[in-house]
Scaffold this motif. Sequence first.
Motif, short mmCIF file in Angstrom:
data_model
loop_
_atom_site.label_atom_id
_atom_site.label_comp_id
_atom_site.label_asym_id
_atom_site.label_seq_id
_atom_site.Cartn_x
_atom_site.Cartn_y
_atom_site.Cartn_z
N LEU A 83 0.92 -1.06 0.09
CA LEU A 83 0.04 -0.04 0.01
C LEU A 83 0.84 1.10 -0.04
O LEU A 83 0.75 2.18 -0.66
CB LEU A 83 -0.84 0.03 1.55
CG LEU A 83 -1.82 -1.04 1.20
CD1 LEU A 83 -2.51 -0.97 2.75
CD2 LEU A 83 -3.00 -0.90 0.02
N GLY A 84 1.86 1.24 0.83
CA GLY A 84 2.76 2.46 0.83
C GLY A 84 3.56 2.58 -0.53
O GLY A 84 3.59 3.71 -0.96
N LYS A 85 3.78 1.73 -1.41
CA LYS A 85 4.40 1.64 -2.50
C LYS A 85 3.52 2.10 -3.51
O LYS A 85 3.91 3.30 -4.29
CB LYS A 85 5.13 0.60 -2.93
CG LYS A 85 6.02 0.55 -4.08
CD LYS A 85 6.61 -0.67 -4.49
CE LYS A 85 7.35 -0.46 -6.00
NZ LYS A 85 8.22 -1.94 -6.20
N ARG A 86 2.40 1.76 -3.45
CA ARG A 86 1.16 1.84 -4.32
C ARG A 86 0.93 3.50 -4.07
O ARG A 86 0.63 4.37 -5.20
CB ARG A 86 0.09 1.19 -4.26
CG ARG A 86 -1.19 1.55 -4.93
CD ARG A 86 -0.97 1.41 -6.55
NE ARG A 86 -2.43 1.74 -7.09
CZ ARG A 86 -3.32 0.54 -7.36
NH1 ARG A 86 -2.96 -0.36 -6.92
NH2 ARG A 86 -4.29 1.21 -7.75
N ILE A 87 0.63 4.00 -2.94
CA ILE A 87 0.01 5.33 -2.56
C ILE A 87 1.10 6.38 -2.49
O ILE A 87 0.81 7.67 -2.90
CB ILE A 87 -0.92 5.03 -1.40
CG1 ILE A 87 -1.98 4.23 -1.73
CG2 ILE A 87 -1.33 6.61 -0.91
CD1 ILE A 87 -3.12 3.93 -0.58
N GLY A 88 2.21 5.82 -1.74
CA GLY A 88 3.41 7.08 -1.71
C GLY A 88 3.48 7.38 -0.21
O GLY A 88 3.47 8.32 0.09
N PHE A 89 3.60 6.41 0.63
CA PHE A 89 3.75 6.68 1.90
C PHE A 89 4.88 5.34 2.59
O PHE A 89 5.05 4.52 1.87
CB PHE A 89 2.62 6.90 3.13
CG PHE A 89 1.85 5.63 3.10
CD1 PHE A 89 2.22 4.58 3.96
CD2 PHE A 89 0.88 5.35 2.28
CE1 PHE A 89 1.47 3.46 4.15
CE2 PHE A 89 0.05 4.01 2.34
CZ PHE A 89 0.15 3.13 3.26
N ALA A 90 5.66 5.92 3.78
CA ALA A 90 6.41 4.92 4.47
C ALA A 90 5.78 4.47 5.87
O ALA A 90 5.63 5.13 6.70
CB ALA A 90 7.73 5.65 4.56
N PRO A 91 5.56 3.21 5.57
CA PRO A 91 4.91 2.58 7.00
C PRO A 91 5.88 2.71 8.09
O PRO A 91 7.12 2.20 8.10
CB PRO A 91 4.67 1.22 6.66
CG PRO A 91 4.47 1.01 5.21
CD PRO A 91 5.46 2.26 4.87
N LYS A 92 5.19 2.98 9.46
CA LYS A 92 6.05 3.18 10.69
C LYS A 92 5.36 2.46 11.68
O LYS A 92 4.04 3.00 11.94
CB LYS A 92 6.53 4.59 11.00
CG LYS A 92 7.14 4.40 12.35
CD LYS A 92 8.50 4.03 12.36
CE LYS A 92 9.45 4.23 13.43
NZ LYS A 92 10.94 3.92 13.16
N TRP A 93 5.66 1.20 12.23
CA TRP A 93 4.70 0.42 13.05
C TRP A 93 4.92 0.75 14.55
O TRP A 93 6.20 1.23 14.92
CB TRP A 93 4.94 -0.92 12.85
CG TRP A 93 4.75 -1.60 11.57
CD1 TRP A 93 5.41 -1.76 10.55
CD2 TRP A 93 3.30 -2.25 11.14
NE1 TRP A 93 4.71 -2.27 9.47
CE2 TRP A 93 3.51 -2.47 9.99
CE3 TRP A 93 2.11 -2.22 12.16
CZ2 TRP A 93 2.26 -3.14 9.29
CZ3 TRP A 93 0.96 -2.76 11.18
CH2 TRP A 93 1.45 -3.15 9.71
#
Length: 300
Positions: A83-93
């Motif tokens: 999702l991050g690659k597709r939409i343009g964000f970096a996940p941080k858990w």
Amino acid sequence: MTNEPRHPRPLRPLRSLGHRCARVAAAALLLALAGCGWTADGADGKTVLTGTVYIGGKNDQPGFNLHSGHTDRGFEPDLAAYLGKRIGFAPKWHDVVSAKREQELVDKASTLVIATYSITPQRDKQVDFVGPYFVTRQGFLVREDYDGIRTEKDVAGKVICTVEGSTSAIAALPGGATLQTQSDYSTCVRKLQQGDIHAVFTDEALLYGYVEQQKNSRKPLKVVPDVSFGYINRYGIGLREDLPGDCDKLREALRDYISEEWASDVKAQLPALVAAYPGDWENRFRPDPQDVDTYSSCKP
């Protein structure tokens, strides 16, 4: 050559000044709107899916999520990375317990919650959902050498552990069953292996993660075949309610994920689940991409 001064042409300077003022006014308006949470993205102009996006997740669910400070492992980190690659964000858990997932979003402590978070009408009153990305029935995890639960009737009189705030905690078990609740499933599994309880009750897909994790331990585990109670759970991505534009982005990306990468990620992260249902695991656990339109809070 004459020294007589030229006559000024007033219309051009006034027009340029007017254009400059208009541009300044427009920029000021954009800045003011941005300060109120408005951006030039989406129909309503609001987006939070950019830059670093904080995601509330579980850190103790093998197969689904075992995130730590140095690595993210599991089906849900794989989903978030897509999702991050597709939409343009970096996940941080960061960690969230089951009972606090709605509050995590209402308080804006997390931008998203991806934590085996079942879509229910009650939860949907407080937060929005995009999903499902997984469908599962509920079942029972027992020690591999234990045969005390073979049918639904055998659950009566047993001590069963599940997690506070989960859909399993409100399921109707047979009369006489004693239900204990803990803050996380790892505690339930530990109590099971110590002999303090008879079974762990929760979503079948989750249980197979613990089967895989403990297969080489001194006390391996198994899922009781063909015994199930409670709801069919549909896992969704939770987000707060005022983000219809971001909801639409997630919905469209999730539909593609289910078609493109869902199966390979399940094979990689949940091998015990795949092995339990050879030839049929996709039919049991994979949602139809059309279901994402049906169950998501934002509709196409």
